[in-house]
Write an enzyme that holds these catalytic residues in place. Sequence first.
Site, short mmCIF file in Angstrom:
data_model
loop_
_atom_site.label_atom_id
_atom_site.label_comp_id
_atom_site.label_asym_id
_atom_site.label_seq_id
_atom_site.Cartn_x
_atom_site.Cartn_y
_atom_site.Cartn_z
CG HIS A 12 2.19 0.75 3.52
ND1 HIS A 12 2.74 1.85 3.14
CD2 HIS A 12 3.70 -0.52 3.78
CE1 HIS A 12 3.99 1.90 3.82
NE2 HIS A 12 3.92 0.32 4.41
O1 RIB Z 1 4.96 -1.47 0.57
C1 RIB Z 1 4.30 -1.81 0.47
C2 RIB Z 1 3.16 -2.81 -0.61
O2 RIB Z 1 4.00 -4.22 -0.92
C3 RIB Z 1 1.70 -3.44 0.27
O3 RIB Z 1 1.06 -3.02 -1.01
C4 RIB Z 1 1.43 -4.34 1.20
O4 RIB Z 1 1.26 -5.10 1.06
C5 RIB Z 1 3.03 -5.19 0.03
O5 RIB Z 1 2.56 -5.64 -1.15
#
Ligand code: RIB
Length: 313
Positions: free
Chosen positions: A239
């Site tokens: 993400h």
């Molecule tokens: O939902 C995804 C996020 O949550 C990303 O930043 C992952 O590293 C966690 O922090």
Amino acid sequence: MARKVIIDCDPGIDDAVALSMALFDPRLDVVAITATAGNVSAAQSSRNVQTIIEQLDPLRYPRLGVATAPDTSPATDARYMHGEDGLGNSGYQVSRLHHQHPSEKVICDAVRADPNCITLICLGPLTNIARAFQRDPDLPSMVDRLVVMGGCVDGNGNVTPAAEFNIYQDPVSARVALRSPVTKTLVPLDVTRQVELTLDFLDELPSDETRVGRFLRQILPFIFRAYHQRLGQESIHLHDCVALAAVVEPDLFDFTELAGDVETQGELTMGATVFDRRRNPQWRPNMDVALGIDVPRVSAYFTHALTLAGNAT
Ligand code: RIB
Ligand code: CA
């Protein structure tokens, strides 16, 4: 002229991959990396930021900020996804933390040193951002743009049915950040989960003759196993790397101006991001939200950025 950025993160494997891309992209000048609690504890996140810098050994060392725990300790973390140490249980031993400056102070000092020039890239919970804005109330007007990986517009959360992890971990700080007058971009799960990486991604990493190739081969296998064992998926999402792509290659995304806020209460809905998409919205728009993405070209950006990192390490 390279774009000055501060990366606030909670490494976390996808954070670590995003840092591997950002630190060697000539279009970015990573002024500082500030740790925040989230995937792992504040102390572990701070150690991981230093570990990542030590392993990657970039030409220019950014200023580092250490995390302190959020005011309200969240019910969960994401060690099941990222390993007990947050870096795939890779067992890196970090030397003593060199930098003991609190993340929010590093953010305030760096933005004040370069007013209206810094993009704050937020890859974890928004604790440090809220604290920086509360420490220095003029700061929001001096930040060029706040780019946040977080939230979901379609209502499909990941940490609960309603909430995305980064917002859920500290919803009060997320509300402070999203209600601040700073120019904001949100990169929600709606687009970040469209980029699915299979095991082929491991084959395309820089050679393990390179520092970045060795580092990523050390940390990535854990998250592939976690997605398979916990989610029954053969592909993973990175993400935070998608959020970084939205900064470096915004043309690969479609942005929509929306009015959004954060639910800070609610047994079922705490941490949900709520948007006014009524035919006649009553809320004032306060952010640009990435709702469209060119998946193949974002994947190509990943390959290109890691190739640059491999060539430099
Ligand atoms: O939902 C995804 C996020 O949550 C990303 O930043 C992952 O590293 C966690 O922090
Ligand atoms: Ca993160």
